[in-house]
Design a protein around this motif. Structure first.
Motif, mmCIF file in Angstrom:
data_model
loop_
_atom_site.group_PDB
_atom_site.id
_atom_site.type_symbol
_atom_site.label_atom_id
_atom_site.label_comp_id
_atom_site.label_asym_id
_atom_site.label_seq_id
_atom_site.Cartn_x
_atom_site.Cartn_y
_atom_site.Cartn_z
ATOM 1 N N ILE A 177 0.840 -1.201 0.000
ATOM 2 C CA ILE A 177 0.000 0.000 0.000
ATOM 3 C C ILE A 177 0.878 1.256 0.000
ATOM 4 C CG2 ILE A 177 -1.553 1.379 1.452
ATOM 5 C CD1 ILE A 177 -2.974 -1.248 2.174
ATOM 6 N N GLY A 178 1.919 1.243 0.824
ATOM 7 C CA GLY A 178 2.824 2.388 0.858
ATOM 8 C C GLY A 178 3.555 2.585 -0.458
ATOM 9 N N THR A 179 3.982 1.485 -1.060
ATOM 10 C CA THR A 179 4.728 1.562 -2.316
ATOM 11 C C THR A 179 3.853 2.050 -3.467
ATOM 12 O OG1 THR A 179 6.213 -0.227 -1.632
ATOM 13 C CG2 THR A 179 6.048 0.225 -3.995
ATOM 14 N N VAL A 180 2.638 1.512 -3.552
ATOM 15 C CA VAL A 180 1.777 1.795 -4.704
ATOM 16 C C VAL A 180 0.928 3.049 -4.508
ATOM 17 C CG1 VAL A 180 -0.087 0.900 -6.152
ATOM 18 C CG2 VAL A 180 1.698 -0.646 -5.340
ATOM 19 N N LEU A 181 0.347 3.221 -3.333
ATOM 20 C CA LEU A 181 -0.570 4.338 -3.104
ATOM 21 C C LEU A 181 0.101 5.549 -2.488
ATOM 22 C CD1 LEU A 181 -3.728 2.405 -1.814
ATOM 23 C CD2 LEU A 181 -3.157 3.080 -4.146
ATOM 24 N N GLY A 182 1.337 5.397 -2.045
ATOM 25 C CA GLY A 182 2.064 6.533 -1.490
ATOM 26 C C GLY A 182 1.719 6.809 -0.043
ATOM 27 N N GLU A 183 2.030 8.019 0.390
ATOM 28 C CA GLU A 183 1.901 8.375 1.802
ATOM 29 C C GLU A 183 0.508 8.912 2.126
ATOM 30 O OE1 GLU A 183 5.068 10.691 3.316
ATOM 31 O OE2 GLU A 183 6.616 9.329 2.615
ATOM 32 N N ARG A 184 -0.480 8.107 1.864
ATOM 33 C CA ARG A 184 -1.854 8.475 2.217
ATOM 34 C C ARG A 184 -2.135 8.095 3.673
ATOM 35 N NH1 ARG A 184 -5.744 6.517 -2.753
ATOM 36 N NH2 ARG A 184 -4.318 6.945 -4.475
ATOM 37 N N ARG A 265 8.364 11.830 -0.085
ATOM 38 C CA ARG A 265 8.181 12.053 1.348
ATOM 39 C C ARG A 265 7.388 13.329 1.618
ATOM 40 N NH1 ARG A 265 9.961 10.182 5.961
ATOM 41 N NH2 ARG A 265 11.234 8.632 4.895
ATOM 42 N N LEU A 266 7.631 14.374 0.834
ATOM 43 C CA LEU A 266 6.979 15.647 1.077
ATOM 44 C C LEU A 266 5.580 15.737 0.486
ATOM 45 C CD1 LEU A 266 9.946 18.151 0.501
ATOM 46 C CD2 LEU A 266 9.007 17.372 2.680
ATOM 47 N N LEU A 267 5.385 15.103 -0.685
ATOM 48 C CA LEU A 267 4.139 15.306 -1.421
ATOM 49 C C LEU A 267 3.297 14.057 -1.582
ATOM 50 C CD1 LEU A 267 5.613 17.601 -4.229
ATOM 51 C CD2 LEU A 267 4.428 18.311 -2.155
ATOM 52 N N GLY A 268 3.803 12.918 -1.120
ATOM 53 C CA GLY A 268 3.066 11.675 -1.330
ATOM 54 C C GLY A 268 3.376 11.084 -2.690
ATOM 55 N N GLY A 269 2.709 10.002 -3.026
ATOM 56 C CA GLY A 269 3.002 9.308 -4.271
ATOM 57 C C GLY A 269 4.155 8.342 -4.089
ATOM 58 N N THR A 270 4.539 7.686 -5.150
ATOM 59 C CA THR A 270 5.580 6.666 -5.069
ATOM 60 C C THR A 270 6.920 7.198 -5.568
ATOM 61 O OG1 THR A 270 5.158 5.802 -7.298
ATOM 62 C CG2 THR A 270 3.836 4.897 -5.494
ATOM 63 N N LYS A 271 7.985 6.671 -5.005
ATOM 64 C CA LYS A 271 9.323 7.054 -5.443
ATOM 65 C C LYS A 271 9.527 6.727 -6.925
ATOM 66 C CE LYS A 271 11.401 6.306 -0.886
ATOM 67 N NZ LYS A 271 12.387 5.490 -0.109
ATOM 68 N N LYS A 272 8.946 5.597 -7.345
ATOM 69 C CA LYS A 272 9.092 5.185 -8.735
ATOM 70 C C LYS A 272 8.490 6.226 -9.678
ATOM 71 C CE LYS A 272 7.970 1.382 -11.901
ATOM 72 N NZ LYS A 272 7.299 0.060 -12.025
ATOM 73 N N ALA A 273 7.302 6.736 -9.339
ATOM 74 C CA ALA A 273 6.647 7.732 -10.196
ATOM 75 C C ALA A 273 7.446 9.026 -10.224
ATOM 76 C CB ALA A 273 5.228 7.985 -9.693
ATOM 77 N N TRP A 274 7.929 9.476 -9.049
ATOM 78 C CA TRP A 274 8.710 10.714 -9.005
ATOM 79 C C TRP A 274 10.061 10.528 -9.693
ATOM 80 C CZ3 TRP A 274 5.279 13.906 -8.695
ATOM 81 C CH2 TRP A 274 4.343 14.009 -7.671
#
Length: 285
Positions: A177-184, A265-274
């Motif tokens: 969930i953290g990897t795919v959906l980010g920091e929700r 970390r600051l905006l959410g989302g996944t590291k892969k996408a950023w």
């Protein structure tokens, strides 16, 4: 034989933990039916003993449900009423019973719901997440790759996402969930209505850290609730903000991988996408 002489199938909700949640109507009907079709007869036997009832039981689970249809329909045709129960909560909600109900309704039999406890509704009403719209997905796939694919298909959904999970996979599921959906925001309901009922609130990463510090928090049955994707306007604004942040970081000599980690970390989302976005900005420069 007229329809008035046919039996009725009662779909009966039972407690998810606290036996005081058994409704008087449900208890009465369990004592009046000729047969109880139960997901696990041993589990239901304990409930019947608590209620002081002695009623014949027949197992009905995902492996034999289709084969039980004719047998149970014959009982209804003889005028006998039947109760369908699962191990806990409302039958058919991530539990057996759909095939039986579908087939009996197609034959014109009477199917009556007897409402009561349901883990997903119980969890939602105390989670503090939006409940005007939610998307229940039951148990996510056991295999990691398939589980991530299911989550990826939900990335853009704006409803509160609700899943069931077992203690055996809770850590892996939270990680995905953290990897795919980010920091929700994630709310984890554990052991609902039982002695050690707990609600944990935070990002998936934060909840994993809590479990690492206190392994007891990874025990029991779970309802996982995840905040939906932000509205499109917010997503577009976040994208512009991220692009500006990534461009500034790259201009200061920060590497693509590190810039992606900072944005996630600051905006959410996944590291892969950023990472992909940062790499595109770097190449454009």
């Amino acid at each position: 034989m007229s329809d008035t002489n046919l039996g009725t199938l009662y779909v009966v909700a039972t407690p998810i933990g606290n036996l005081e949640d058994m409704t008087p109507r449900a208890a009465r009907l369990l004592g009046e039916v000729a047969l109880i079709a139960a997901e696990d007869t041993r589990h239901t036997s304990r409930l019947l003993r608590h209620l002081g009832l002695s009623v014949p039981l027949l197992s009905l689970h995902e492996h034999n449900e289709a084969a039980r249809v004719e047998q149970l329909d014959e009982r209804l045709l003889r005028g006998e009423s039947i109760a369908l129960v699962s191990d806990a909560g409302t039958p058919l909600i991530s539990d057996p019973g759909f095939v039986l109900v579908r087939e009996l309704r197609a034959r014109g039999r009477t199917v009556v719901p007897v409402p009561g406890p349901c883990a997903l509704v119980t969890a939602l009403c105390a989670a503090g997440l939006p409940t005007d719209r939610f998307l229940f997905q039951g148990f996510l796939p056991a295999k990691a790759g398939t589980r991530r694919q299911r989550l990826e298909a939900l990335v853009q959904r704006g409803e509160t996402l609700v899943f069931y999970e077992s203690p055996h996979r809770i850590r892996e599921t939270l990680s995905d969930i953290g990897t795919v959906l980010g920091e929700r925001r994630v709310v984890l309901a554990r052991e609902l209505t039982k002695t050690f009922e707990t609600f944990l609130d935070g990002t998936a990463e934060a909840l994993l850290a809590l479990m690492e510090a206190d392994p007891d928090q990874a025990r029991g049955e779970f309802v996982i609730m995840v905040a939906g994707a932000p509205p499109r306007e917010e997503s577009e604004a976040a994208t512009l903000e991220a692009e500006a942040l990534l461009a500034a970081l790259l201009a200061e000599g920060v590497g693509v991988k590190q810039a992606a980690a900072i944005a996630a970390r600051l905006l959410g989302g996944t590291k892969k996408a950023w990472y992909s976005q940062a790499q595109a900005i770097k190449e454009a420069r």
